[in-house]
Design a protein around this motif. Structure first.
Motif, PDB file in Angstrom:
ATOM      1  N   TYR A 102       0.919  -1.225   0.419  1.00  0.00           N
ATOM      2  CA  TYR A 102      -0.289  -0.050  -0.031  1.00  0.00           C
ATOM      3  C   TYR A 102       0.935   1.229   0.082  1.00  0.00           C
ATOM      4  O   TYR A 102      -0.119   2.305   0.029  1.00  0.00           O
ATOM      5  CB  TYR A 102      -0.731  -0.341   0.780  1.00  0.00           C
ATOM      6  CG  TYR A 102      -1.979  -0.889   1.236  1.00  0.00           C
ATOM      7  CD1 TYR A 102      -2.777  -1.238   0.346  1.00  0.00           C
ATOM      8  CD2 TYR A 102      -1.734  -1.605   2.546  1.00  0.00           C
ATOM      9  CE1 TYR A 102      -4.135  -1.980   0.202  1.00  0.00           C
ATOM     10  CE2 TYR A 102      -2.776  -2.944   1.463  1.00  0.00           C
ATOM     11  CZ  TYR A 102      -3.842  -3.448   0.628  1.00  0.00           C
ATOM     12  OH  TYR A 102      -4.707  -4.362   0.353  1.00  0.00           O
ATOM     13  N   SER A 103       2.555   1.324  -0.303  1.00  0.00           N
ATOM     14  CA  SER A 103       3.097   2.439  -0.339  1.00  0.00           C
ATOM     15  C   SER A 103       2.816   3.177  -1.895  1.00  0.00           C
ATOM     16  O   SER A 103       1.963   2.085  -3.046  1.00  0.00           O
ATOM     17  CB  SER A 103       3.871   2.179  -0.452  1.00  0.00           C
ATOM     18  OG  SER A 103       5.007   1.636  -1.405  1.00  0.00           O
ATOM     19  N   PRO A 104       2.109   4.749  -2.223  1.00  0.00           N
ATOM     20  CA  PRO A 104       2.020   5.217  -2.787  1.00  0.00           C
ATOM     21  C   PRO A 104       3.378   5.171  -4.267  1.00  0.00           C
ATOM     22  O   PRO A 104       2.690   5.300  -5.282  1.00  0.00           O
ATOM     23  CB  PRO A 104       2.908   6.865  -2.400  1.00  0.00           C
ATOM     24  CG  PRO A 104       2.722   7.121  -0.448  1.00  0.00           C
ATOM     25  CD  PRO A 104       3.236   5.734  -0.765  1.00  0.00           C
ATOM     26  N   ARG A 105       4.115   4.452  -3.523  1.00  0.00           N
ATOM     27  CA  ARG A 105       5.477   3.665  -4.859  1.00  0.00           C
ATOM     28  C   ARG A 105       4.722   3.024  -5.583  1.00  0.00           C
ATOM     29  O   ARG A 105       4.627   2.512  -6.710  1.00  0.00           O
ATOM     30  CB  ARG A 105       7.198   3.602  -4.298  1.00  0.00           C
ATOM     31  CG  ARG A 105       7.435   3.329  -5.469  1.00  0.00           C
ATOM     32  CD  ARG A 105       8.417   3.043  -5.063  1.00  0.00           C
ATOM     33  NE  ARG A 105       8.884   2.343  -3.892  1.00  0.00           N
ATOM     34  CZ  ARG A 105       9.893   2.341  -3.300  1.00  0.00           C
ATOM     35  NH1 ARG A 105      11.106   1.952  -3.698  1.00  0.00           N
ATOM     36  NH2 ARG A 105       9.820   0.245  -2.537  1.00  0.00           N
ATOM     37  N   PHE A 106       3.892   1.913  -4.353  1.00  0.00           N
ATOM     38  CA  PHE A 106       3.149   1.066  -6.091  1.00  0.00           C
ATOM     39  C   PHE A 106       2.101   1.242  -6.410  1.00  0.00           C
ATOM     40  O   PHE A 106       1.610   0.037  -6.722  1.00  0.00           O
ATOM     41  CB  PHE A 106       3.671  -0.202  -4.744  1.00  0.00           C
ATOM     42  CG  PHE A 106       4.811  -0.515  -4.632  1.00  0.00           C
ATOM     43  CD1 PHE A 106       5.770  -1.419  -5.878  1.00  0.00           C
ATOM     44  CD2 PHE A 106       5.663  -0.847  -3.566  1.00  0.00           C
ATOM     45  CE1 PHE A 106       6.838  -1.514  -6.061  1.00  0.00           C
ATOM     46  CE2 PHE A 106       6.720  -0.892  -3.883  1.00  0.00           C
ATOM     47  CZ  PHE A 106       7.329  -1.231  -4.008  1.00  0.00           C
ATOM     48  N   LEU A 107       1.671   2.178  -5.716  1.00  0.00           N
ATOM     49  CA  LEU A 107      -0.361   2.283  -6.284  1.00  0.00           C
ATOM     50  C   LEU A 107      -0.539   3.025  -7.232  1.00  0.00           C
ATOM     51  O   LEU A 107      -0.771   1.818  -8.282  1.00  0.00           O
ATOM     52  CB  LEU A 107      -0.965   3.139  -5.424  1.00  0.00           C
ATOM     53  CG  LEU A 107      -1.090   3.147  -4.117  1.00  0.00           C
ATOM     54  CD1 LEU A 107      -1.614   3.587  -2.718  1.00  0.00           C
ATOM     55  CD2 LEU A 107      -1.971   1.532  -3.716  1.00  0.00           C
ATOM     56  N   GLU A 108       0.580   3.597  -8.433  1.00  0.00           N
ATOM     57  CA  GLU A 108       0.338   3.741  -9.599  1.00  0.00           C
ATOM     58  C   GLU A 108       0.423   2.355 -10.729  1.00  0.00           C
ATOM     59  O   GLU A 108      -0.222   2.231 -11.951  1.00  0.00           O
ATOM     60  CB  GLU A 108       1.310   4.440 -10.110  1.00  0.00           C
ATOM     61  CG  GLU A 108       1.862   5.271  -9.649  1.00  0.00           C
ATOM     62  CD  GLU A 108       2.543   5.486  -8.297  1.00  0.00           C
ATOM     63  OE1 GLU A 108       4.107   5.310  -7.860  1.00  0.00           O
ATOM     64  OE2 GLU A 108       2.589   5.951  -7.380  1.00  0.00           O
ATOM     65  N   ARG A 109       1.016   1.491  -9.938  1.00  0.00           N
ATOM     66  CA  ARG A 109       1.392   0.231 -10.980  1.00  0.00           C
ATOM     67  C   ARG A 109       2.162  -0.947 -10.672  1.00  0.00           C
ATOM     68  O   ARG A 109       2.451  -0.774  -9.291  1.00  0.00           O
ATOM     69  CB  ARG A 109       2.494   0.628 -11.854  1.00  0.00           C
ATOM     70  CG  ARG A 109       3.775   0.714 -11.801  1.00  0.00           C
ATOM     71  CD  ARG A 109       4.677   1.007 -12.653  1.00  0.00           C
ATOM     72  NE  ARG A 109       6.301   0.805 -12.312  1.00  0.00           N
ATOM     73  CZ  ARG A 109       6.834   0.220 -11.664  1.00  0.00           C
ATOM     74  NH1 ARG A 109       7.011  -1.386 -11.693  1.00  0.00           N
ATOM     75  NH2 ARG A 109       8.064   1.091 -11.346  1.00  0.00           N
ATOM     76  N   ARG A 110       0.788  -1.557 -10.736  1.00  0.00           N
ATOM     77  CA  ARG A 110       1.493  -2.934  -9.326  1.00  0.00           C
ATOM     78  C   ARG A 110       2.123  -4.127 -10.267  1.00  0.00           C
ATOM     79  O   ARG A 110       1.994  -4.732 -11.537  1.00  0.00           O
ATOM     80  CB  ARG A 110       0.174  -3.483  -9.221  1.00  0.00           C
ATOM     81  CG  ARG A 110      -1.090  -2.720  -7.916  1.00  0.00           C
ATOM     82  CD  ARG A 110      -0.316  -3.209  -6.944  1.00  0.00           C
ATOM     83  NE  ARG A 110      -1.114  -1.423  -6.314  1.00  0.00           N
ATOM     84  CZ  ARG A 110      -2.425  -1.842  -5.753  1.00  0.00           C
ATOM     85  NH1 ARG A 110      -2.994  -2.768  -5.248  1.00  0.00           N
ATOM     86  NH2 ARG A 110      -2.142  -0.604  -4.929  1.00  0.00           N
ATOM     87  N   SER A 111       3.346  -4.904  -9.852  1.00  0.00           N
ATOM     88  CA  SER A 111       3.813  -5.238 -10.318  1.00  0.00           C
ATOM     89  C   SER A 111       3.371  -6.673  -9.729  1.00  0.00           C
ATOM     90  O   SER A 111       2.850  -7.105  -9.457  1.00  0.00           O
ATOM     91  CB  SER A 111       5.468  -5.536 -10.009  1.00  0.00           C
ATOM     92  OG  SER A 111       5.684  -5.758  -8.583  1.00  0.00           O
ATOM     93  N   LEU A 112       3.654  -8.127 -10.714  1.00  0.00           N
ATOM     94  CA  LEU A 112       3.377  -9.339 -10.629  1.00  0.00           C
ATOM     95  C   LEU A 112       4.780  -9.906  -9.273  1.00  0.00           C
ATOM     96  O   LEU A 112       3.252 -10.441  -7.917  1.00  0.00           O
ATOM     97  CB  LEU A 112       3.564 -10.227 -11.936  1.00  0.00           C
ATOM     98  CG  LEU A 112       3.533 -11.491 -11.696  1.00  0.00           C
ATOM     99  CD1 LEU A 112       1.702 -12.054 -11.540  1.00  0.00           C
ATOM    100  CD2 LEU A 112       3.790 -12.897 -12.498  1.00  0.00           C
TER     101      LEU A 112
END
Length: 110
Positions: free
Chosen positions: A75-85
């Protein structure tokens, strides 16, 4: 890094695996496997940690710490834009783990 044959081989394998998991059905199947593996881990941890009954509090604190770190990553803002597998599968592993622990608690009646 240096451009060696081993690095080229690992890069080619990583690229092909990334392209292979772009298919939505393969991605969904990997996420489902991750959820089920988390469910299995929760079941295994609850039976082995409760066997001796000596380190229950330490194991519970460690498991809560791991799930909170995973939630912080997901849930960090760095991963909210694009979700990696990798992040998605880690989150579903956590969800399966917590779900399994809740079911074990319901089975014990506590």
């Amino acid at each position: 890094m240096q451009n060696t044959r081993l690095n080229n081989l690992f890069d080619a394998i990583a690229t092909r695996l990334g392209q292979w998991f772009l298919n939505p059905w393969r991605r969904l199947s990997l996420l489902l496997i991750s959820f089920l593996f988390g469910f299995f881990l929760g079941n295994a941890v609850s039976t082995t940690a409760g066997q001796e009954g000596v380190l229950d509090i330490v194991v519970a604190a460690f498991l809560v710490l791991l799930t909170e770190i995973t939630s912080r990553i997901f849930y960090s803002p760095r991963f909210l834009e694009r979700r990696s597998l990798l992040v998605d599968s880690l989150n579903l592993l956590k969800v399966g783990f917590i779900y399994s622990l809740f079911l074990e608690a319901f089975k014990l009646g506590s």
